[in-house]
Design an enzyme around this catalytic site. Sequence first.
Site, PDB file in Angstrom:
ATOM      1  N   TYR A 125       8.949  -9.475   1.939  1.00 32.20           N
ATOM      2  CA  TYR A 125       8.819  -9.659   0.498  1.00 32.20           C
ATOM      3  C   TYR A 125       9.842 -10.647  -0.044  1.00 32.20           C
ATOM      4  CZ  TYR A 125       6.111  -5.253   0.621  1.00 32.20           C
ATOM      5  OH  TYR A 125       5.210  -4.261   0.894  1.00 32.20           O
ATOM      6  N   SER A 166      -0.895  -0.477  -2.817  1.00 33.72           N
ATOM      7  CA  SER A 166      -2.013  -0.906  -3.672  1.00 33.72           C
ATOM      8  C   SER A 166      -2.810   0.302  -4.173  1.00 33.72           C
ATOM      9  CB  SER A 166      -2.937  -1.871  -2.914  1.00 33.72           C
ATOM     10  OG  SER A 166      -2.263  -3.044  -2.556  1.00 33.72           O
ATOM     11  N   LEU A 204      -3.613   1.236  -6.988  1.00 28.54           N
ATOM     12  CA  LEU A 204      -4.497   0.945  -8.122  1.00 28.54           C
ATOM     13  C   LEU A 204      -5.539  -0.091  -7.741  1.00 28.54           C
ATOM     14  CD1 LEU A 204      -1.803   0.786 -10.950  1.00 28.54           C
ATOM     15  CD2 LEU A 204      -2.946   2.785  -9.958  1.00 28.54           C
TER      16      LEU A 204
END
Length: 277
Positions: free
Chosen positions: A55, A192, A194
């Site tokens: 990230y 993830s 959502l």
Amino acid sequence: MMARQSPTSSVAPTADGMPLLGLGTWENDNPSECANTIKTALEMGYRHIDTAQVYGNEGAVGQGIAAADVPREEMFIATKVWIDKLGYEDVLTSTQRSLEKLGIDTVDLLYVHWPVDTYNPVETFRALHKLVSDGKADRIGISNFEPNQVDTAIEKANVPIFANQIEIHPLLPQQELRDHCSKHDIELVAYSPLARGAVFDVPEITAIANNHDVSEAQIALAWLRQKGITAIPKAVGHDHIHDNWTSLDLELTPAEIEQIDSIERTNRCVDPRFAPW
């Protein structure tokens, strides 16, 4: 699976010490914004923070951890070793760099990010075992592992596999993988959760959200929590972080859970070419 604590708006329920609601940081790559997000979430009540080497924000996450008025011992910090760092020596050296960036001595949960590229079950887990023995990782996890890879990990690891972090949400319920991990007492962490915003466009979820006068995000997060699955939604900004947090006060009825379970639409959001499925 361990018994869950009851939800409350001030403390997230836990699964064997891991808060069932955390903050994801994928694509939160603006350093000052990321650090402020971490600080805001921790001071709101979040205790589970999830990041990864790839990230590129472990340093910013560390800044947020340091800035928050929350004792380190109350936090549950997780990071992941990237696919090109899974050889024995690379696991050790890259994890040490992660700890330095995060500004912590021990990571609460250290994942293998994907079972691909330099991943070698024997050497990778030998390195993770050393990190646990040396006190640099409290628990080890896997991410994006399918059932056969879960079995191999269990066979080769010298310490228990605590969690498998995978994409799970109402549009990708992953029942087979959930059942497989449950059989082996491996917790599930949903990234993830959502469906990268797709849950806002599902009529069944919107109808339930309207009945409770809450957001579709809260419905998806409550659905996961009531199934004993940890969720780590990404959120930036106080209102978004708070909306996800208040999902802890929401209880869906069995009929509502069944309604969500019956959604026929499928949407996998994360599907790189090297994925093991």
